[in-house]
Design a protein around this motif. Sequence first.
Motif, PDB file in Angstrom:
ATOM      1  N   VAL A 159       0.847  -1.196   0.000  1.00  0.00           N
ATOM      2  CA  VAL A 159       0.000   0.000   0.000  1.00  0.00           C
ATOM      3  C   VAL A 159       0.881   1.243   0.000  1.00  0.00           C
ATOM      4  N   PHE A 160       0.505   2.243  -0.801  1.00  0.00           N
ATOM      5  CA  PHE A 160       1.262   3.505  -0.831  1.00  0.00           C
ATOM      6  C   PHE A 160       0.297   4.685  -0.822  1.00  0.00           C
ATOM      7  N   ASP A 161       0.797   5.818  -0.376  1.00  0.00           N
ATOM      8  CA  ASP A 161       0.002   7.049  -0.381  1.00  0.00           C
ATOM      9  C   ASP A 161      -0.032   7.612  -1.798  1.00  0.00           C
ATOM     10  N   ALA A 162      -1.225   7.988  -2.245  1.00  0.00           N
ATOM     11  CA  ALA A 162      -1.395   8.498  -3.607  1.00  0.00           C
ATOM     12  C   ALA A 162      -2.217   9.775  -3.586  1.00  0.00           C
ATOM     13  N   ARG A 180     -11.460  11.883 -15.856  1.00  0.00           N
ATOM     14  CA  ARG A 180     -10.022  11.839 -16.126  1.00  0.00           C
ATOM     15  C   ARG A 180      -9.312  11.812 -14.780  1.00  0.00           C
ATOM     16  N   VAL A 181      -8.415  10.865 -14.597  1.00  0.00           N
ATOM     17  CA  VAL A 181      -7.772  10.677 -13.293  1.00  0.00           C
ATOM     18  C   VAL A 181      -6.257  10.633 -13.479  1.00  0.00           C
ATOM     19  N   CYS A 182      -5.561  11.507 -12.768  1.00  0.00           N
ATOM     20  CA  CYS A 182      -4.098  11.463 -12.701  1.00  0.00           C
ATOM     21  C   CYS A 182      -3.714  10.912 -11.331  1.00  0.00           C
ATOM     22  N   VAL A 183      -2.860   9.897 -11.309  1.00  0.00           N
ATOM     23  CA  VAL A 183      -2.460   9.229 -10.065  1.00  0.00           C
ATOM     24  C   VAL A 183      -0.967   9.458  -9.835  1.00  0.00           C
ATOM     25  N   ARG A 184      -0.613   9.968  -8.652  1.00  0.00           N
ATOM     26  CA  ARG A 184       0.793  10.193  -8.308  1.00  0.00           C
ATOM     27  C   ARG A 184       1.110   9.502  -6.981  1.00  0.00           C
ATOM     28  N   ASP A 185       2.260   8.864  -6.947  1.00  0.00           N
ATOM     29  CA  ASP A 185       2.760   8.271  -5.710  1.00  0.00           C
ATOM     30  C   ASP A 185       3.398   9.387  -4.877  1.00  0.00           C
ATOM     31  N   ILE A 186       2.820   9.674  -3.707  1.00  0.00           N
ATOM     32  CA  ILE A 186       3.335  10.767  -2.869  1.00  0.00           C
ATOM     33  C   ILE A 186       3.961  10.229  -1.588  1.00  0.00           C
ATOM     34  N   THR A 187       4.447   8.992  -1.651  1.00  0.00           N
ATOM     35  CA  THR A 187       5.081   8.395  -0.476  1.00  0.00           C
ATOM     36  C   THR A 187       6.265   9.228  -0.008  1.00  0.00           C
ATOM     37  N   TYR A 201      16.722  14.644  11.728  1.00  0.00           N
ATOM     38  CA  TYR A 201      16.463  14.443  10.306  1.00  0.00           C
ATOM     39  C   TYR A 201      17.759  14.344   9.507  1.00  0.00           C
ATOM     40  N   ASP A 202      17.849  13.319   8.676  1.00  0.00           N
ATOM     41  CA  ASP A 202      18.975  13.145   7.760  1.00  0.00           C
ATOM     42  C   ASP A 202      18.393  12.814   6.389  1.00  0.00           C
ATOM     43  N   PRO A 203      18.668  13.641   5.374  1.00  0.00           N
ATOM     44  CA  PRO A 203      18.062  13.403   4.056  1.00  0.00           C
ATOM     45  C   PRO A 203      18.486  12.099   3.418  1.00  0.00           C
ATOM     46  N   ILE A 204      19.537  11.472   3.939  1.00  0.00           N
ATOM     47  CA  ILE A 204      19.999  10.204   3.372  1.00  0.00           C
ATOM     48  C   ILE A 204      19.122   9.036   3.832  1.00  0.00           C
ATOM     49  N   ASP A 205      18.516   9.168   5.018  1.00  0.00           N
ATOM     50  CA  ASP A 205      17.732   8.075   5.581  1.00  0.00           C
ATOM     51  C   ASP A 205      16.511   7.760   4.719  1.00  0.00           C
ATOM     52  N   ASP A 206      16.157   6.485   4.663  1.00  0.00           N
ATOM     53  CA  ASP A 206      14.923   5.987   4.035  1.00  0.00           C
ATOM     54  C   ASP A 206      14.847   6.305   2.548  1.00  0.00           C
ATOM     55  N   ARG A 207      15.987   6.409   1.888  1.00  0.00           N
ATOM     56  CA  ARG A 207      15.992   6.613   0.437  1.00  0.00           C
ATOM     57  C   ARG A 207      16.768   5.470  -0.217  1.00  0.00           C
ATOM     58  N   PRO A 208      16.384   5.091  -1.434  1.00  0.00           N
ATOM     59  CA  PRO A 208      17.149   4.051  -2.145  1.00  0.00           C
ATOM     60  C   PRO A 208      18.586   4.513  -2.398  1.00  0.00           C
ATOM     61  N   VAL A 209      19.534   3.630  -2.185  1.00  0.00           N
ATOM     62  CA  VAL A 209      20.948   3.949  -2.375  1.00  0.00           C
ATOM     63  C   VAL A 209      21.401   3.423  -3.735  1.00  0.00           C
ATOM     64  N   HIS A 210      22.050   4.294  -4.511  1.00  0.00           N
ATOM     65  CA  HIS A 210      22.579   3.924  -5.826  1.00  0.00           C
ATOM     66  C   HIS A 210      24.102   3.831  -5.725  1.00  0.00           C
ATOM     67  N   THR A 211      24.664   2.734  -6.218  1.00  0.00           N
ATOM     68  CA  THR A 211      26.105   2.489  -6.111  1.00  0.00           C
ATOM     69  C   THR A 211      26.750   2.552  -7.495  1.00  0.00           C
TER      70      THR A 211
END
Length: 391
Positions: A159-162, A180-187, A201-211
């Motif tokens: 489930v995600f917030d939309a 007409r419906v526009c759907v955006r993931d606002i998680t 708060y740390d902006p790095i937390d809870d974000r996907p990491v790219h290597t």
Amino acid sequence: MNLDLFVRQIETMYGRLSELYQGASAPSVQMPQMLPGVFKELGTASEKLQLAAVELLQQNEELIDSKTLLEAERQRYLDLFEFAPDAYLVTDTEGIIQEANRAATVLLNIPQHYLIGKPLAVFVPEAERLHFRRELNLLKGRDRVLEWGIRLQPRNGEVFDAALTLGSVRNCEGQVVGLRVCVRDITERKRAEAALENNDYDPIDDRPVHTYARGEMIPLIPQTIWLVCEGLVKLSTLADNGEEVIVGFAGHSTPFGSSMTSLQVYQATALSEVQLVCIAIAELGISPRLAETLLPKINQRLRQTEILLAIAGQRRVKDRLSRLLLLLKQEIGQLEAGETRLSVRLTHEELAAACCTTRVTITRELNKLLQEGKIALDSDRHIILKNGAFS
């Protein structure tokens, strides 16, 4: 030419031809005298028919051209719908999906042909469907575009917030026939808003990491910035002669991206294995805490750029290299037994690009520093700055 007028002309000509035929079939002594007049009238009629046919052919070609243009315009709008970055749906008044673009199939994790004909409500968590249908009945009769925050669950997904943006589709009589419906993931937006309440708060937390591996080019995505978690990134451009010019280094917690430069040629290269997280520029507008956290880091990048400009302004290569090593000592230096080891191994080409000189010149200057005992190299060829040599 009007089609009805053309038909009437044909009927008139047919009637006149019938009269001429009947007159020609009846025995008459005047027949030889009538033939020139008959042929003349037939010729005139033939010319009129030919002109009418040409005019109709021209009108038909214009209609074909108009139809082709309309079809091309229709296809263009279909492509805009199909390849839009956001998920778009068209439903009937009951919320049954009639059309869906590719982004919608990805977001809801279901092939397009299976999505058509399904109620939008099936992607709402079961406990919330009754409320969803009730709200949909209230919203669909309104004229203005509406924003609606709900929770959705894709097939076999979490489930995600939309955020739904709804607009009515009306027929020629003004009756509502669909939505007409526009759907955006606002998680991510919800996460950023929740982070405002968190003092750690740390902006790095809870974000996907790219290597990215050493030497790998890092894609610069429009309207986003990268934030370095680990490693060092080289930021560079190209001079008019095609040589690389280093314009910055991005280390731990340093932001970079195409949105932070006005250079037409700008590239980012991993100088070691780096780990990055991606932050949308739009997030800065909705999260004051995120903007507040990144502002000092952006200021740090600006100060580093000023230092690199000052280094490039030194007349002697020896002075440029010394100041560059001092900058690297501050950026990526690791204190070990009173000496400072640069945590990233830099090639002579990279040092030359940062000093605006040639590799041969940098090699000569490094050898001088080695002989003077101001620097050393460890077994991995990392530069070690001797205590007191660069301060």
